[in-house]
Design an enzyme around this catalytic site. Structure first.
Site, mmCIF file in Angstrom:
data_model
loop_
_atom_site.group_PDB
_atom_site.id
_atom_site.type_symbol
_atom_site.label_atom_id
_atom_site.label_comp_id
_atom_site.label_asym_id
_atom_site.label_seq_id
_atom_site.Cartn_x
_atom_site.Cartn_y
_atom_site.Cartn_z
ATOM 1 N N HIS A 103 3.137 3.574 6.329
ATOM 2 C CA HIS A 103 3.426 2.588 7.370
ATOM 3 C C HIS A 103 4.538 3.045 8.315
ATOM 4 O O HIS A 103 4.696 2.485 9.402
ATOM 5 C CB HIS A 103 3.762 1.221 6.753
ATOM 6 C CG HIS A 103 5.115 1.107 6.142
ATOM 7 N ND1 HIS A 103 5.333 1.175 4.780
ATOM 8 C CD2 HIS A 103 6.338 0.909 6.693
ATOM 9 C CE1 HIS A 103 6.615 1.019 4.526
ATOM 10 N NE2 HIS A 103 7.257 0.850 5.677
ATOM 11 N N ASP A 133 0.364 3.738 0.218
ATOM 12 C CA ASP A 133 1.308 3.763 1.334
ATOM 13 C C ASP A 133 2.110 5.062 1.356
ATOM 14 O O ASP A 133 3.323 5.054 1.599
ATOM 15 C CB ASP A 133 2.242 2.547 1.287
ATOM 16 C CG ASP A 133 2.941 2.299 2.625
ATOM 17 O OD1 ASP A 133 2.506 2.887 3.636
ATOM 18 O OD2 ASP A 133 3.926 1.543 2.652
ATOM 19 N N SER A 206 12.402 2.750 4.304
ATOM 20 C CA SER A 206 11.011 3.011 3.924
ATOM 21 C C SER A 206 10.708 4.502 3.969
ATOM 22 O O SER A 206 10.979 5.181 4.966
ATOM 23 C CB SER A 206 10.056 2.279 4.869
ATOM 24 O OG SER A 206 10.121 0.896 4.690
#
Length: 468
Positions: A103, A133, A206
């Site tokens: 992402h 992911d 992230s």
């Protein structure tokens, strides 16, 4: 001897106490791993919106304002614009392979990597896996890059110290420490195996690494649970034992290649185990076997898969992950329980990505008129027209649930109008009389429940209902 035993006990107590004491400092560890942690900046071109802007009277003083600064909700005569996003990542090899979250880079036109030293390099995308992911990038460098290695996430224990490193909120390199709060968390994915930590993780973290005290990556920081978008001490890192396998496949093939067995399965609950006469609630219960590797190997609906390739299967999630990790095209052994007896079958695994690409969509689920009542359900023999309407394979026999007593066990266990009962006691049913006979047999055998095979929109599952 007594003195020796006392000394041994003292050493053990000191060791246990040391394990509970926080490190004096994380500085040495942070200094050692930081050169391999990177900031990631992506640039994406966003097409101009096509909706008209607000109507402003010609000559109005607002006309100049909107011409200069843009309409708040419309295209404002502007062309495509550039959007930037920030994230983190880490280098896993001296030749420039970098791991991050999918992402972070999804849809990006350009990916720029900033190293701890301040050096910047452009990266190219090698491959992604949206299911976990994870994304793999590559940069070209004139000199070997500092890198970190994956550790064994299965060895991480609740309470172990961990270090999260990344680029939170675009503020640049940052370190936070905490402990492993929980293991084996599931969020939404089939292959989820998250480490939960209270180390501060925020937006921008992230894709960054979660380190153990040996400087090994045991997780990729992926998500937080927060009502306000900031860290409240509940962060999730995808376990390294999942990530490392994905990375290996992305590096070799540019995409994932997961094993595929070709069965529909459900967990063996205690009531299902009792209805089937099983000693314990474990394994994966096969509800359907469409065309595929399992069908070719002789797997049948109603089988309970208890072991895969020599390893015991605890539940459906365990089986799915073990099959996914297995090599495509590789023969594997399945141990199944069928009619109370154990059988060993050999199956050659297919590739899940190819199977998913050819799966047909499920049909709609309409209701039909009521006929007879049994076990809290109003049932009717399925007709030719209903087979098509309910998404059932041609020739399917069974009983359509047209209504339920909302106080019944059937309703509590999720049965709804439109469901079709195709088996009872692992025998096919084509009429109300068939179902009644199976219920009577279960009672005579002293069973407390009967196992029904239910199809909903063509998808099967087993449900155990009480016959007492």
């Amino acid at each position: 001897m007594a003195a020796l035993m006392a000394l041994s006990l003292l050493v053990a107590q000191v060791g246990q106490a040391a394990a509970r004491v926080a490190p004096d400092s994380f500085a040495d560890l942070a200094e050692r791993v930081s050169p391999a942690v990177v900031n990631i900046t992506t640039t994406t071109t966003i097409e101009a919106p096509t909706e008209p802007g607000p109507l402003v009277p010609r000559g109005s003083p607002f006309e100049d304002f909107f011409r200069d600064f843009g309409f708040p909700n419309g295209p404002q005569n502007r062309g495509p614009r550039r959007s930037n996003a920030l994230g983190s990542g880490f280098v896993i090899s001296e030749d420039g392979y970098i791991v991050t979250n999918n992402h972070v880079i999804e849809g990006a036109d350009e990916i720029s990597i900033e190293f701890f030293s301040g050096k910047r390099l452009d990266a190219k995308l090698i491959g992604t896996d949206p299911k976990t992911d994870i994304a793999l990038l590559k940069v070209e460098s004139d000199e070997p890059l500092p890198y970190v290695s994956f550790g064994n996430s299965d060895l991480a224990r609740v309470g172990d110290w961990v270090l999260a490193v990344g680029n939170p909120l675009g503020q640049g390199f940052s370190v936070s420490a905490g402990i492993v709060s929980a293991r084996n968390r599931e969020l939404s994915g089939t292959y989820d195996d998250f480490i939960q930590t209270d180390a501060a993780i925020n937006r921008g973290n992230s894709g960054g690494p979660l380190f153990n005290m040996d400087g090994q990556v045991i997780g990729v920081n992926t998500a937080i649970l927060s009502p306000n978008g900031g860290s409240i001490g509940i962060g999730f890192s995808m376990a390294s034992n999942v990530v490392s396998k994905v990375v290996e496949q992305l590096k070799e093939f540019g995409q994932t290649r997961r094993g595929w067995l070709g069965v529909r399965i459900q967990d063996v609950t205690p009531d299902v185990a009792e209805a089937m006469g099983l000693e314990r609630a474990a394994g994966a219960l096969v509800t359907d076997v469409p065309d595929g590797p399992a069908k070719d190997a002789g797997v049948m609906a109603g089988d309970v898969i208890t072991a895969f390739d020599g390893v015991e299967v605890r539940d459906t999630r365990d089986l799915v992950r073990r099959v996914a990790d297995a090599e495509v095209g590789k023969p594997a052994t399945l141990v199944v329980l069928r009619d109370g007896k154990s059988q060993t079958l050999t199956v050659t695994l297919g590739r899940r990505e190819e199977a998913e690409a050819t799966e047909a969509p499920a049909a709609a689920n309409p209701a039909v008129p009521s006929k007879k009542e049994l076990l809290g359900m109003t049932l009717q023999v399925v007709t030719d027209d209903q087979r098509a309407e309910l998404g059932l394979p041609p020739g399917t026999e069974g009983l359509v649930v047209v209504d339920l007593d909302e106080t019944s066990e059937a309703y509590e266990k999720g049965l709804r109008p439109g469901d079709v009962v195709t088996e009872a006691g692992q025998q096919k049913v084509a009429s109300i009389a068939d179902l009644q006979a199976r219920v009577d047999e279960a009672r005579e055998a002293g069973r407390k429940s009967i196992l029904l095979l239910i199809r909903r929109a063509g998808e099967p599952r087993f449900v155990a209902l009480s016959v007492e």
